[in-house]
Design a protein around this motif. Structure first.
Motif, PDB file in Angstrom:
ATOM      1  N   SER A 112       6.812  -3.708  -2.746  1.00 42.10           N
ATOM      2  CA  SER A 112       7.352  -3.278  -1.245  1.00 42.10           C
ATOM      3  C   SER A 112       8.342  -2.378  -0.964  1.00 42.10           C
TER       4      SER A 112
ATOM      5  N   LYS B 133       0.027   0.360   4.875  1.00 37.17           N
ATOM      6  CA  LYS B 133       1.344  -0.443   4.497  1.00 37.17           C
ATOM      7  C   LYS B 133       1.794  -1.059   5.770  1.00 37.17           C
TER       8      LYS B 133
ATOM      9  N   THR C 180       0.950  -1.203   0.027  1.00 37.13           N
ATOM     10  CA  THR C 180      -0.038  -0.038  -0.014  1.00 37.13           C
ATOM     11  C   THR C 180       0.756   1.316  -0.092  1.00 37.13           C
TER      12      THR C 180
END
Ligand code: ADE
Length: 424
Positions: free
Chosen positions: A342, A100, A80
């Motif tokens: 990521s 996240k 995220t």
């Protein structure tokens, strides 16, 4: 409106970045313009579980322009972009449930929040919403018009559900469109994986031995981009034909048992479990870097790596060092989750333009098929490909946006292609 994001005050930054991505998404912009006028998704509740990125934001805005009521959660705990989530809430009134670094429980709570909005259309990247709907809410399946699936791993799960006779509604496999996997999986994963490795480690690729596990479309992309950066690329495969292709594409092909002792950087892109495991970690050089770009964090056996280690610490953002009992260090990136999403920002917008054009047009197709607005056989509880005319139209529009024009068949050529009498 209920939502759960990290910090709503990040919305302005998210807005700027969403607009930056939009510039590289001309096909999606055209679709959005038409959706605004025609409202093909009017009133449809869409439950989306995707990586919450600037590109996904543009897709969500497009679905909303088409009249859908959109709810979004993350399809991975680490992918995220928190500013994007905040902007979707603040500037677009879209309920987002994604943070996240969320833990597993929060990840699944967020999926439940999307399901609580009672979606009539599901849009998955990895089939998590579909999976939970079928396991926990089978009574809701009849109210679902259909769904779409973004990724190879999700499609594999859906096909298994179809062949077990349990799939509850039709799903379009966006991944199988040519304008998706030939570009997103190959050039998108290729570039963004290298981007993730570099952002996490700042390592020089030139002269390194990069081991790529898996030679599907993603693996090809990673192998070619690593080669372009001057790495010596080794490919591992389990499929003889793909291994042969890798060999004839000029890569060194060997079993992981051997590659594990020569690699400097390892990238898994197989979609399968325990590709890098105990016996491989034990052979790795001091300082080896291991990461994954497959959908789930199962390709690297992290419990085995932990059990072999006498200590571990975070040496940089997204870099965890494991010191084995031999004293050798293995560096795991992004906890074995998708390194490109990521440690970097996922695929660039230009390639997601085509993937998400497929998503929006497939959503429209599913909804219009149900309402009889287009002439198709009623869709069954099956996995369907993206209709060929949609796929080709996306390629045509993308070429047009790039200022590329191509040839047309002459009448003589058309006739030649449809005849069988003409020979030497
Ligand atoms: N998958 C890979 N890259 C992505 C991106 N930028 N946005 C959404 N999903 C993705």
């Amino acid at each position: 409106m209920k939502y759960h994001v990290k910090d709503i005050r990040q919305a302005e930054e998210g807005k700027r970045r969403i607009e930056w991505a939009e510039r590289e998404m001309p096909v999606l912009r055209l679709i959005r313009r038409r959706f605004l006028k025609e409202k093909p998704l009017r009133g449809v509740r869409a439950g989306c579980c995707l990586h919450v990125t600037t590109e996904t934001a543009n897709l969500m805005i497009t679905l909303k322009a088409g009249g859908a009521q959109v709810t979004l959660c993350a399809s991975n705990p680490l992918s995220t972009q928190d500013d994007v989530a905040a902007s979707l809430v603040r500037h677009h009134g879209i309920p987002v449930f994604a943070i996240k670094g969320e833990d597993n429980k929060t990840y699944y709570d967020h999926i439940q929040s999307v399901i609580a909005a009672r979606p009539q259309l599901t849009m998955d990247d990895g089939a998590d919403v579909v999976g939970i709907l079928h396991k926990e809410y089978p009574d809701r399946l009849p109210e679902i018009i259909g769904g779409t699936e973004e990724t190879t791993t999700g499609v594999i799960r859906l096909r298994a559900m179809e062949s077990d006779g349990v799939l509850g509604y039709p799903i379009i496999s966006v991944n199988d469109a040519d304008t998706k996997h030939l570009f997103d999986n190959r050039y998108g994963t290729g570039q963004s994986t290298i981007d993730g490795i570099i952002r996490a480690t700042n390592v020089l690729l030139a002269g390194k031995n990069v081991v790529v596990a898996g030679y599907g479309w993603c693996g090809r992309g990673v192998a070619n981009r690593a080669k372009g950066m001057g790495a010596h690329v080794i490919v591992t495969e389990i499929d003889p034909t793909r291994a042969l292709e890798a060999a004839m594409d000029g890569f060194q092909v060997m079993a992981m048992a051997r590659a594990s002792s020569v690699g400097d950087i390892f990238v898994t892109v197989t979609g399968d479990t325990s590709v890098l495991r105990r016996e491989h970690f034990l052979k790795m050089k001091d300082g080896a870097i291991v990461c994954n770009s497959g959908h789930f964090n199962v390709e690297i056996d992290i419990p085995a790596l932990k059990s072999l280690s006498k200590s571990t610490r975070e040496v940089r953002n997204f870099v965890r060092e494991y010191v084995l009992r031999s004293g050798r260090r293995v560096h795991l990136l992004a906890d074995g989750r998708l390194v490109n999403l990521s440690a970097a920002e996922g695929h660039p917008a230009s390639v997601m333009d085509m993937s998400f054009a497929n998503q929006s047009l497939s959503a429209e197709y599913v909804v219009k098929s149900r309402s009889g607005k287009i002439r198709t056989e009623p869709l069954q509880r099956k996995v369907y490909p993206v209709p060929k005319d949609i796929d080709r139209e996306i390629a045509r529009l993308k070429l047009q946006s790039m200022g590329v024009s191509i040839d047309k068949l002459t009448p003589e050529q058309e006739k030649y292609l449809s005849s069988w009498q003409e020979g030497t």
